[in-house]
Design an enzyme around this catalytic site. Sequence first.
Site, PDB file in Angstrom:
ATOM      1  N   ASP A   1       0.820  -1.208   0.000  1.00 24.32           N
ATOM      2  CA  ASP A   1       0.000   0.000   0.000  1.00 24.32           C
ATOM      3  C   ASP A   1       0.862   1.271   0.000  1.00 24.32           C
ATOM      4  O   ASP A   1       1.938   1.284   0.598  1.00 24.32           O
ATOM      5  CB  ASP A   1      -0.919  -0.028   1.236  1.00 24.32           C
ATOM      6  CG  ASP A   1      -2.020   1.004   1.139  1.00 24.32           C
ATOM      7  OD1 ASP A   1      -2.295   1.496   0.034  1.00 24.32           O
ATOM      8  OD2 ASP A   1      -2.624   1.333   2.183  1.00 24.32           O
TER       9      ASP A   1
ATOM     10  N   HIS B   1       2.882   3.854  -8.820  1.00 19.59           N
ATOM     11  CA  HIS B   1       2.754   2.426  -9.154  1.00 19.59           C
ATOM     12  C   HIS B   1       3.993   1.941  -9.906  1.00 19.59           C
ATOM     13  O   HIS B   1       4.493   0.845  -9.656  1.00 19.59           O
ATOM     14  CB  HIS B   1       1.508   2.181 -10.013  1.00 19.59           C
ATOM     15  CG  HIS B   1       0.221   2.398  -9.262  1.00 19.59           C
ATOM     16  ND1 HIS B   1      -0.037   1.818  -8.042  1.00 19.59           N
ATOM     17  CD2 HIS B   1      -0.883   3.133  -9.562  1.00 19.59           C
ATOM     18  CE1 HIS B   1      -1.235   2.181  -7.622  1.00 19.59           C
ATOM     19  NE2 HIS B   1      -1.770   2.991  -8.529  1.00 19.59           N
TER      20      HIS B   1
ATOM     21  N   LEU C   1      10.787 -20.601  -5.470  1.00 15.48           N
ATOM     22  CA  LEU C   1       9.850 -19.681  -4.809  1.00 15.48           C
ATOM     23  C   LEU C   1       8.546 -19.680  -5.582  1.00 15.48           C
ATOM     24  O   LEU C   1       8.555 -19.657  -6.809  1.00 15.48           O
ATOM     25  CB  LEU C   1      10.439 -18.250  -4.817  1.00 15.48           C
ATOM     26  CG  LEU C   1       9.482 -17.116  -4.441  1.00 15.48           C
ATOM     27  CD1 LEU C   1       9.110 -17.199  -2.958  1.00 15.48           C
ATOM     28  CD2 LEU C   1      10.110 -15.749  -4.737  1.00 15.48           C
TER      29      LEU C   1
HETATM   30  C1  FPP Z   1      -1.899   0.057  -3.358  1.00 15.31           C
HETATM   31  O1  FPP Z   1      -1.449   1.379  -3.297  1.00 15.31           O
HETATM   32  C2  FPP Z   1      -1.325  -0.590  -4.507  1.00 15.31           C
HETATM   33  C3  FPP Z   1      -2.023  -1.125  -5.545  1.00 15.31           C
HETATM   34  C4  FPP Z   1      -3.497  -1.102  -5.626  1.00 15.31           C
HETATM   35  C5  FPP Z   1      -1.324  -1.733  -6.680  1.00 15.31           C
HETATM   36  C6  FPP Z   1      -0.066  -2.459  -6.369  1.00 15.31           C
HETATM   37  C7  FPP Z   1       0.753  -2.444  -7.580  1.00 15.31           C
HETATM   38  C8  FPP Z   1       2.109  -2.424  -7.614  1.00 15.31           C
HETATM   39  C9  FPP Z   1       2.953  -2.528  -6.423  1.00 15.31           C
HETATM   40  C10 FPP Z   1       2.818  -2.277  -8.908  1.00 15.31           C
HETATM   41  C11 FPP Z   1       2.406  -3.220  -9.932  1.00 15.31           C
HETATM   42  C12 FPP Z   1       2.640  -4.630  -9.531  1.00 15.31           C
HETATM   43  C13 FPP Z   1       2.725  -5.611 -10.404  1.00 15.31           C
HETATM   44  C14 FPP Z   1       2.994  -6.983  -9.925  1.00 15.31           C
HETATM   45  C15 FPP Z   1       2.613  -5.355 -11.855  1.00 15.31           C
HETATM   46  P1  FPP Z   1      -2.522   2.558  -3.435  1.00 15.31           P
HETATM   47  O2  FPP Z   1      -2.589   2.952  -4.846  1.00 15.31           O
HETATM   48  O3  FPP Z   1      -3.803   2.133  -2.813  1.00 15.31           O
HETATM   49  O4  FPP Z   1      -1.829   3.667  -2.598  1.00 15.31           O
HETATM   50  P2  FPP Z   1      -2.538   4.821  -1.758  1.00 15.31           P
HETATM   51  O5  FPP Z   1      -3.044   4.181  -0.490  1.00 15.31           O
HETATM   52  O6  FPP Z   1      -1.417   5.756  -1.508  1.00 15.31           O
HETATM   53  O7  FPP Z   1      -3.626   5.380  -2.601  1.00 15.31           O
END
Ligand code: FPP
Length: 224
Positions: free
Chosen positions: A12, A29, A122
């Site tokens: 997150d 992201h 893994l």
């Molecule tokens: C949460 O942060 C994250 C996500 C919903 C997406 C996670 C994606 C990645 C780590 C990159 C892509 C991964 C792959 C495997 C391709 P948020 O956007 O909810 O953050 P916020 O709480 O600051 O809004």
Amino acid sequence: MNPIKHVAIIMDGNGRWGLKKKKSRNYGHKIGLNTVEKIIKATIKNNIKYLTLYAFSTENWKRPKKEINFLFSLLENFLKNKITDLNNQDIKLKIIGKKKFTKKLNNLLTFSEKKTSYNKKLQINLALNYGSKSELINSFNVLKKNKININEKNISKHLFTKNIPDPDLLIRTGNTQRLSNFLLWQLAYSEIFFERKLWPDFNEKDYNQILFKFKKVKRNFGNI
Ligand code: FPP
């Protein structure tokens, strides 16, 4: 010292990180994906066999289309560029969640799973379009339809995580303390670590510190 077989992570804080850097949520992201690669390497170094990453929840469809499309294009490019490398590193990829994306992405996901299915070093479980409540409802319905006893073993057998040991620990970055419909059944006895850092800032040292703390926790599983 507790052994570690399985680490689950709620990654997150990407969006907030991007905005904090005066750029876009999508930029967060993009940089978050670098952290994914670092944590995969560190997981192998620690000889951990399962890593489950929450990449997209059933609730994330509520986000703006631009962000959703960006996330899936990141995933698509990542798989296209890295699946051979992951395979060479003896990494198995498994998708947990309902594969209901574009035909192109569904095919790429299935191809990536098949290509790596015999690997042993893994197992990465990538949670995509994943929601724990609907996973549980689906399991109950399969048992009901087939008149199978409702017990722990049978419920577990019909989850996406069938045959995967429950996570020993859950890490959530981003300074938020909730489970967000993630592995509600499987996390029943996991140790939970909430990390203040946003996902793009999380690094191998932070990860190793959490693993070290976990190893020293006295796990009772209801006993004393
Ligand atoms: C949460 O942060 C994250 C996500 C919903 C997406 C996670 C994606 C990645 C780590 C990159 C892509 C991964 C792959 C495997 C391709 P948020 O956007 O909810 O953050 P916020 O709480 O600051 O809004």
